[in-house]
Write a protein that holds these residues in place. Structure first.
Motif, PDB file in Angstrom:
ATOM      1  N   MET A   1       0.840  -1.181   0.000  1.00  0.00           N
ATOM      2  CA  MET A   1       0.000   0.000   0.000  1.00  0.00           C
ATOM      3  C   MET A   1       0.886   1.245   0.000  1.00  0.00           C
ATOM      4  N   ALA A   2       0.565   2.199  -0.836  1.00  0.00           N
ATOM      5  CA  ALA A   2       1.370   3.416  -0.956  1.00  0.00           C
ATOM      6  C   ALA A   2       1.177   4.302   0.268  1.00  0.00           C
ATOM      7  N   GLU A   3       2.266   4.982   0.644  1.00  0.00           N
ATOM      8  CA  GLU A   3       2.186   5.897   1.777  1.00  0.00           C
ATOM      9  C   GLU A   3       1.396   7.134   1.396  1.00  0.00           C
ATOM     10  N   LYS A   4       0.618   7.637   2.347  1.00  0.00           N
ATOM     11  CA  LYS A   4      -0.145   8.849   2.115  1.00  0.00           C
ATOM     12  C   LYS A   4       0.797  10.044   2.234  1.00  0.00           C
ATOM     13  N   LYS A   5       0.689  10.981   1.286  1.00  0.00           N
ATOM     14  CA  LYS A   5       1.528  12.172   1.338  1.00  0.00           C
ATOM     15  C   LYS A   5       1.054  13.064   2.470  1.00  0.00           C
ATOM     16  N   LYS A   6       2.011  13.594   3.216  1.00  0.00           N
ATOM     17  CA  LYS A   6       1.674  14.490   4.313  1.00  0.00           C
ATOM     18  C   LYS A   6       1.339  15.856   3.746  1.00  0.00           C
ATOM     19  N   SER A   7       0.287  16.463   4.265  1.00  0.00           N
ATOM     20  CA  SER A   7      -0.109  17.771   3.754  1.00  0.00           C
ATOM     21  C   SER A   7       0.183  18.840   4.798  1.00  0.00           C
ATOM     22  N   VAL A   8       0.543  20.002   4.306  1.00  0.00           N
ATOM     23  CA  VAL A   8       0.821  21.156   5.149  1.00  0.00           C
ATOM     24  C   VAL A   8      -0.001  22.302   4.587  1.00  0.00           C
ATOM     25  N   SER A   9      -0.810  22.946   5.423  1.00  0.00           N
ATOM     26  CA  SER A   9      -1.679  24.009   4.928  1.00  0.00           C
ATOM     27  C   SER A   9      -0.967  25.354   4.814  1.00  0.00           C
ATOM     28  N   ILE A  10       0.240  25.455   5.359  1.00  0.00           N
ATOM     29  CA  ILE A  10       1.047  26.669   5.228  1.00  0.00           C
ATOM     30  C   ILE A  10       1.814  26.577   3.908  1.00  0.00           C
TER      31      ILE A  10
END
Length: 123
Positions: free
Chosen positions: A1-10
């Motif tokens: 399973m592929a890793e979920k990309k981490k999101s940054v709102s800044i």
């Protein structure tokens, strides 16, 4: 399973205020976003000194030695976006837009926009 990309709102170029740590209360512009580490580099905040040695590379010009002061990354949870004179949390809203295909026909699509949680305005 592929890793979920981490999101940054800044985002790069945002003006943020430090809300925790040794530079609490300082404001600055985001120079760089390190998404994988969930950190940002803010102009004039979290400055560290590095002691570097003179390096000569076989007669060619190398690096000069000395004490270099630079900004170190700070975690995104320790900063808040500055908007309208105060700090605000960031939310997201899906707006419906009309797009055009190369053949000239149009279709409906959605785009995600950042909004201020305090005022509801688009950032």
């Amino acid at each position: 399973m592929a890793e979920k990309k981490k999101s940054v709102s800044i985002k790069k170029g945002d003006t943020v205020k430090v809300i925790a740590g040794k530079d609490k209360g300082a404001e600055g512009r985001v120079i760089q976003v390190l998404r994988e580490e969930q950190r940002v580099i803010v102009e004039g905040v979290n400055r560290v000194k590095r002691h570097t040695k003179v390096v000569n590379q076989g007669g060619r010009a190398g690096t000069t030695g000395g004490i270099i002061t630079a900004e170190a990354p700070i975690h995104v949870s320790n900063v808040m976006l500055v908007e309208g004179g105060g700090v605000t949390r960031i939310g997201f809203r899906r707006d419906e837009v009309t797009k055009r295909r190369p053949d000239g026909s149009t279709y409906k699509a959605e785009r995600s926009v950042r909004i201020s949680r305090k005022t509801g305005k688009e950032i």
